[in-house]
Write an enzyme that holds these catalytic residues in place. Sequence first.
Site, PDB file in Angstrom:
ATOM      1  N   HIS A  18       0.843  -1.032  -0.131  1.00  0.00           N
ATOM      2  CA  HIS A  18       0.035  -0.353   0.476  1.00  0.00           C
ATOM      3  C   HIS A  18       0.986   1.333  -0.105  1.00  0.00           C
ATOM      4  CE1 HIS A  18       0.953   0.949   4.110  1.00  0.00           C
ATOM      5  NE2 HIS A  18       0.661  -0.519   4.137  1.00  0.00           N
ATOM      6  N   GLU A  91      -2.294  -6.833   7.302  1.00  0.00           N
ATOM      7  CA  GLU A  91      -0.993  -6.855   8.007  1.00  0.00           C
ATOM      8  C   GLU A  91      -1.639  -7.958   9.606  1.00  0.00           C
ATOM      9  OE1 GLU A  91       1.498  -7.347   7.917  1.00  0.00           O
ATOM     10  OE2 GLU A  91       2.780  -5.514   7.573  1.00  0.00           O
TER      11      GLU A  91
END
Length: 218
Positions: A18, A91
Site C-alpha cells: 500500500h 497485516e
Amino acid sequence: MNEDAYKRTGRRIVLWRHGQTAWNLDRRFQGTTDIPLTESGVAQARRAARLLASLKPDAIIASDLKRASATAVELSELTGLPVVYDEALRETYAGVWQGLTHEEIKQRYEEQYTAWKRGEPVRRGGGELETEVADRAAPVVLRHIERLPEDGTLVVASHGGTIRTTIGRLLGLEPRHWESLGGLSNCCWSVLGEGARGWRLLEHNAGTLPEPVLGDDD
C-alpha cells in the site's frame, strides 16, 4: 521494456504494498490498525497503478484495511477490474506493539524485538506469528491465481509483513529466512512467476515494470 524479449509463460503474482500513511512516516507499528493513506500515499498509488495497469492484470485482490483497499481502487479504476477484498490479507496483528514507534518497541520490549530480528518465532506484542500470517494469506493468493488462465496475472494489494511471509511460504523458504527477503517501500511490489519447479521470485521491491532476464539464468 522490450515486449518481444520478455516472453512470459506461466501465471504471475504481483504483490503490491500500500501507499504511504502518517504512521509510516512516524515509523509507528500499524499492524491491523486501520490507518488511511496520506495525500502522498494516494499519489504513490496512482503512479504505481498506471504502471501495473500496463501489465494487463486479470484480477485484483486486496486487504480490506483502508490503506490497502484505497491503493487497490486506483488500479481498479484504470483497468475496470473489480477488487475482491479479504481480511486474510491484512497485516500481522501485533497486539500491544500497535501504535508504538520502533524506538518505543525496542525500549519496552527489547528482548522480544531482538529475537524477532534474529528470525525466531515471536508473537510480537502478543499477536500473530509470521507463520500464522502465511497460513491465512498464502492460501487466498493461491486460490485466486488458480482461477486465472495459464498466462494470467494476479495483483495482490496488501502489507509489507504479509507480503514477505506470503512470498516466503510460496517459495518454500524456511520461516527463519523470511526476514532476509527485506522490506517493501510504499507502493512498490514483488513479482512471483510460475516455473517448472514452482514459484520463482522475479522482482522484489520494484517500482518499475519487470524487465526480461537475458543470459544464462533466464
